[in-house]
Design an enzyme around this catalytic site. Structure first.
Site, PDB file in Angstrom:
ATOM      1  N   ASP A 511       3.403  -7.037  -2.039  1.00 13.97           N
ATOM      2  CA  ASP A 511       3.515  -6.620  -0.653  1.00 13.97           C
ATOM      3  C   ASP A 511       2.294  -6.586   0.193  1.00 13.97           C
ATOM      4  OD1 ASP A 511       6.023  -5.968  -1.493  1.00 13.97           O
ATOM      5  OD2 ASP A 511       5.719  -3.912  -1.602  1.00 13.97           O
ATOM      6  N   ASP A 513       0.527  -4.558   1.793  1.00 11.98           N
ATOM      7  CA  ASP A 513       0.177  -3.169   2.222  1.00 11.98           C
ATOM      8  C   ASP A 513      -0.962  -2.937   1.178  1.00 11.98           C
ATOM      9  OD1 ASP A 513       1.539  -2.702  -0.067  1.00 11.98           O
ATOM     10  OD2 ASP A 513       3.081  -1.363   0.821  1.00 11.98           O
ATOM     11  N   ASP A 515      -0.872  -0.672  -1.452  1.00 10.86           N
ATOM     12  CA  ASP A 515      -0.447  -0.780  -2.722  1.00 10.86           C
ATOM     13  C   ASP A 515      -0.499  -2.209  -3.447  1.00 10.86           C
ATOM     14  OD1 ASP A 515      -0.211   1.884  -3.746  1.00 10.86           O
ATOM     15  OD2 ASP A 515       1.788   1.937  -3.445  1.00 10.86           O
TER      16      ASP A 515
END
Length: 645
Positions: A511, A513, A515
């Site tokens: 992803d 992002d 994380d």
């Protein structure tokens, strides 16, 4: 072209290219490649000349400027390139050095005992690959100058003034017709190499200035690199984010059997071995005879001390050389008058006489230190015993991975969706964060050549894990098995066998992002510590999914950053809606294929290691226990991260 002419292979068909023309036609033969690495190599070649002046005792200050137009200026306070008429060539020696491949003072052992540079191509090669180069020499009370266009002289060497200083200044602008990928220099890449050179050549001051950018106070970006302790300081820098096991850096500097040897080492509480070796300032990442000498001296001396001190009397299993190097950070630097390089990238030292020189130096250094520091000696031996216990446990865990890997198709992980193509050169595997995104990727992929392996959550942080824990981790076992890689031999427990590698593109897809970035970094740490050859051979990539989808009516455009998003919104006019993708699972299979997996439109970032020592330091800092340096690094480098305490 007529058939007769096409097949008439005669003496006229042979092209006799002059040196500079040959460099321009085959630049990769001289500088490795014409991408980012080759571009920066031009700077290193010019700086190496100044370093050689310093090694000969004639230079103490070097400056490197990145100018506003991305040209580079390197100046030093050395003797200055000779400008007198060269007897054989009939022109100024400066012109000979700048325009003749292989010309220079390095071949005269009275001028330079040792010279740096990997290929020894020198400044003439830089001249050949530059759109424009200007050489200015301060010598004999005069300022001498000559300019060149793509390696050819614009005018004879001339005097342009008087001076009371000495030295050489070279300004060059890389040729865009050669370096088509980019001619933009990366400040951090150059800073890493200049810092390294300052540590390897203590007492020299190197200043790097970036005239393209200014800090918050309006000053140009600049850094000065200087080391008084040399390799001891270098080891402290590399190990600054690890917990030291020994109170001091163990170091020596001297000459053995006519070979100048400098060694520095320290033990820490980590489970990785970090050995870095240099010959004439070049990082020999393939090792060689100097590294063999270091290992021999270290193992022999520590084993002898441990036996004589009685610390091994209750140990029931064999202790190997690898056990003595767990948690070790060490740098070996030798200066060799005529180095013989071997290996795939010509960075493996082959001079046999260097082995005994380094082994003897390390043995004497360690013997003295262990006798004078009994507490440190005991800590090191206890660490070695623990490493041996862990190695025995790791061998069992590794054998489980091996057995699973060597099985046929039935041994492949259940979550792997394989491709139908069997030629590894045509196959790629996506390591995908989470089952949800993995399911979308399976629907969107091209089954002919794309395989999908979903990874559950965050894999183990191998930087802080013992080796047997790494091999016992389910997600890591799945990666080994899916890739078809076996690891470990009796001689080297971490040796990779890539002969049955099933995919030549391994794509990390997470992803977009914080994380996702963390998971990607965990996977990269695993590859760096346990599968470095995969990275070095160019098999590892990172996918770049879009951050936004901008829609207006039937129009749809993707954006990979905030600037791109704003430009699309501006182009579409009022009424455009923006969708921020929080994860891969928010895209449907068609969108994921169009933006991230389709070879025609996707952008893959190949993972490369420009500087092994710096990569080691960064992984240790990002994935280790020390928080402040990690926070500082993220604040300096992250564009979109929200910094939490």
């Amino acid at each position: 072209m007529s058939e007769e002419k096409k097949h008439n292979y005669s003496a006229d068909s042979i092209q006799a290219l002059e040196g500079m023309e040959h460099v321009r036609m085959r630049p990769s033969m001289y500088i490795g490649d014409v991408g980012v690495r080759g571009l920066h190599h031009l700077v290193y070649e010019v700086v190496d000349n100044s370093i050689d002046e310093a090694l000969a005792g004639h230079c103490s200050e070097i400056s490197v400027d990145i100018n506003e137009d991305n040209s580079i200026t390197v100046r030093d306070d050395g003797r200055g390139i000779p400008v007198g008429i060269h007897k054989k060539e009939g022109v100024s020696a400066l012109e000979v050095v700048m325009t003749k491949i292989g010309a220079g003072g390095k071949f005269d052992k009275d001028s330079y005992k040792v010279s740096g540079g990997l290929h020894g191509v020198g400044v003439s090669c830089v001249n050949a690959l530059s759109d424009h180069l200007k050489a200015t020499v301060y010598r004999d009370g005069k300022i001498w100058q000559q300019e060149y266009e793509r390696g050819k002289t614009s005018y004879p060497v001339k005097t342009i003034g008087d001076t009371d200083r000495t030295g050489t200044e070279v300004t060059f602008l890389p040729d865009t017709s050669i370096f088509q990928q980019t001619t933009e220099y990366n400040y951090d890449t150059l800073a890493t190499r200049m810092r390294e050179l300052a540590y390897l050549n203590k007492g020299i001051t190197i200043t790097l200035t970036d005239k393209r950018h200014k800090d918050d106070e309006g000053n140009v970006i600049a850094e000065t690199f200087h080391s008084t302790e040399g390799l001891s300081e270098f080891v402290k820098y590399l190990d600054s984010t690890r917990e030291q096991l020994t109170a001091n850096v163990i170091s020596m500097e001297g000459e053995k059997n006519g070979t100048p040897v400098e060694v520095a080492l320290v033990y820490n509480t980590s489970y990785s071995e970090n050995l870095h070796s240099y010959v004439n300032n070049i990082n020999t990442h393939e090792g060689g005879t100097h590294l063999s000498g270091f290992r021999r001296g270290l193992t022999h001396t520590l084993k002898k001390y441990a036996d004589e001190s009685g610390l091994l009397k209750n140990v029931k299993f064999e202790i190997s050389g690898d056990d003595f190097r767990e948690g070790l950070t060490a740098i070996v630097s030798v200066k060799v008058a005529e180095p013989q390089f071997e290996g795939q990238t010509k960075t493996k030292l082959g001079n046999r006489e260097v082995t005994s020189a380094v082994s003897q130096a390390v043995s004497e250094m360690l013997t003295d230190y262990l006798e004078e520091n009994p507490n440190d000696a005991k800590s090191i031996v206890q660490k070695v015993i623990l490493a041996a216990q862990a190695r025995h446990a790791a061998r069992k865990a590794r054998e489980m991975v091996q057995r699973k890997t060597v099985m046929s198709i039935g041994g492949l992980p259940g979550k792997l969706s394989d491709c139908s193509e069997t030629d590894p050169a045509e196959c790629e595997i996506f390591l995908v964060e989470g089952d949800s995104a993995g399911g979308t990727a399976k629907q969107g992929r091209d089954r002919n050549f794309q395989a999908i392996l979903p990874l559950r959550g965050k894999i183990l942080n191998v930087e802080k894990a013992m080796q047997h824990k790494v091999f016992e981790n389910e997600e890591i076992k799945n990666m080994f098995t899916a890739l078809g890689i076996t690891i470990g031999t009796e001689e080297d427990p971490r040796a990779l066998n890539l002969s049955k590698l099933r995919y030549h593109k391994v794509v990390i897809m997470c992803d977009a992002d914080v994380d996702g970035s963390h998971i990607a970094t965990l996977i990269l740490t695993f590859f760096f510590r346990y599968m470095r050859e995969m990275v070095e051979q160019g098999y590892v990539y990172i996918a770049t999914p879009p951050l936004y989808l901008v829609k207006k009516g039937q129009k749809r455009e993707y954006a990979w950053d905030d600037n791109q998003r704003d430009l699309i919104v501006q182009k579409m006019g009022g009424g455009a809606t923006i969708q921020r993708y929080k994860g891969l699972g928010e895209m449907n299979a068609e969108q994921l294929w169009d933006t991230t997996m389709n070879p025609e439109f996707r952008t893959l970032r190949q993972v490369t290691i420009d500087n092994l020592t710096e990569a080691d330091r960064v992984f240790s800092m990002l994935m280790g226990d020390d928080v402040p340096p990690r926070r500082e690094f993220i604040e300096k480098n992250a564009k979109y991260a929200n910094i939490d305490a």
